[in-house]
Design a protein around this motif. Structure first.
Motif: not given
Length: 321
Positions: A21-29, A34-44, A80-82
């Motif tokens: 969770l977060g505001n994700f304003d700018g969807v910066h690096r 965070v989103l990369r690790q989220l996807v990796a954790a979900a894959g596991e 951008m999050m998509a």
């Protein structure tokens, strides 16, 4: 990517999920990591990767007079999050009633009962619940109590943690190059091209003027090298002006882009009016200056165009105005 506008839109059999969770304003690096690790954790876990964000941002509710301007619109944020590969975004309407939930009420209503979270991915500085009383320790305690794991993401950034605040600070002084470093891409504005005073055309430098309601944080006044991306996704090198041209009186603050090179067959009828375009800021060329008259301004604009062309790696064309 699935989009849920509120808890009621999430299917009752949704999940299991891994959530952040977060505001994700700018969807910066930092957000991207965070989103990369989220996807990796979900894959596991063979689970759904879900990001929760808020509309409007909490600061606009709690301190509307001093809330920071948003780097990008909600729509651009979701697009951008998509791109991160997450499975779903849950947008929660933020208001004072929502903010009154205790940390445990928020976790139960959102993570446990609705998303059936198996894991929550968060940073060390997470705050949630009434008066921001919930923190990392609170989340870990609630995870043990309600059956989900908490994965903590380390801060992202070498000398300084990547943050939306850093991006805004850079844009406020026109340092779009630093903003791009934090964002991982050039800063953008998006909006409809509207008719202006046509003063640029009269001077030999026609511009595409963004409507006043264009989305995206407006950088400091000045002239920038960048790109204009039309609705057909064609990228045009551009010299971009931000501000109220002080050489002429009665001009309101605006963002306008002069396309450097146009195809020979379209010099006279290169028409972007009514199109929704994207403007990317690559490098600031100079601040906004008042000149003694049109001739001095034209001389400077010629220099701006040549400098922009060099920065963007463009060759001059015979059709250039």
């Amino acid at each position: 990517m699935q989009y849920f506008n509120g808890l009621a839109e999430v299917p009752v059999d949704f999940g299991p999920s891994v959530v952040t969770l977060g505001n994700f304003d700018g969807v910066h690096r930092g957000h991207q990591e965070v989103l990369r690790q989220l996807v990796a954790a979900a894959g596991e876990r063979q689970a759904q990767a879900v990001a929760i964000t808020f509309d409007p941002p909490p600061a606009q509710v709690h301190r509307p007079d001093s809330a920071p301007a948003q780097i990008m619109s909600l729509s651009d944020r979701l697009d951008m999050m998509a791109e991160s590969g997450i499975d779903a975004v849950l947008v929660l309407a933020y208001n004072l009633d929502f903010a009154a939930q205790s940390p445990e009420e928020f976790v139960l209503n959102t993570f446990v009962r609705t998303l059936h979270a198996a894991e929550v991915v968060i940073g060390h500085d997470v705050r949630f619940g009434r008066d921001n009383s919930g923190d990392l320790a609170t989340m870990q305690e609630l995870g043990e109590k309600h059956g989900f794991r908490v994965r903590v993401i380390e801060e992202f950034g070498a000398d300084r943690r990547c943050s939306s605040t850093w991006v805004r600070e850079a844009l406020q002084v026109g340092d779009v190059a630093t903003a791009a470093t934090v964002l991982g891409r050039p800063h953008q504005m998006r909006g409809e091209v509207v008719h202006g005073a046509a003063r640029g055309r009269e001077l030999g430098f026609p511009t595409a003027n963004l409507a006043a309601d264009a989305s995206g944080f407006i950088p400091a006044d000045g002239v920038y090298a960048g790109w204009l991306i039309d609705q057909s996704e064609v990228r045009w090198p551009a010299a971009i002006s931000v501000g109220s041209n002080p050489t002429f009186e009665g001009v309101s603050r605006q963002v306008e882009a002069h396309v450097l090179d146009r195809p020979a067959e379209a010099v006279e009828d290169f028409n972007l009016y009514g199109q929704f375009v994207t403007v990317e800021f690559v490098e600031r060329l100079r601040g906004m200056v008042a000149y003694t008259g049109p001739e001095a301004l034209i001389d400077q604009m010629c220099r701006d165009v040549e400098q922009a062309r060099q920065l963007l790696g463009q060759e001059p064309t015979a059709t250039q105005s």
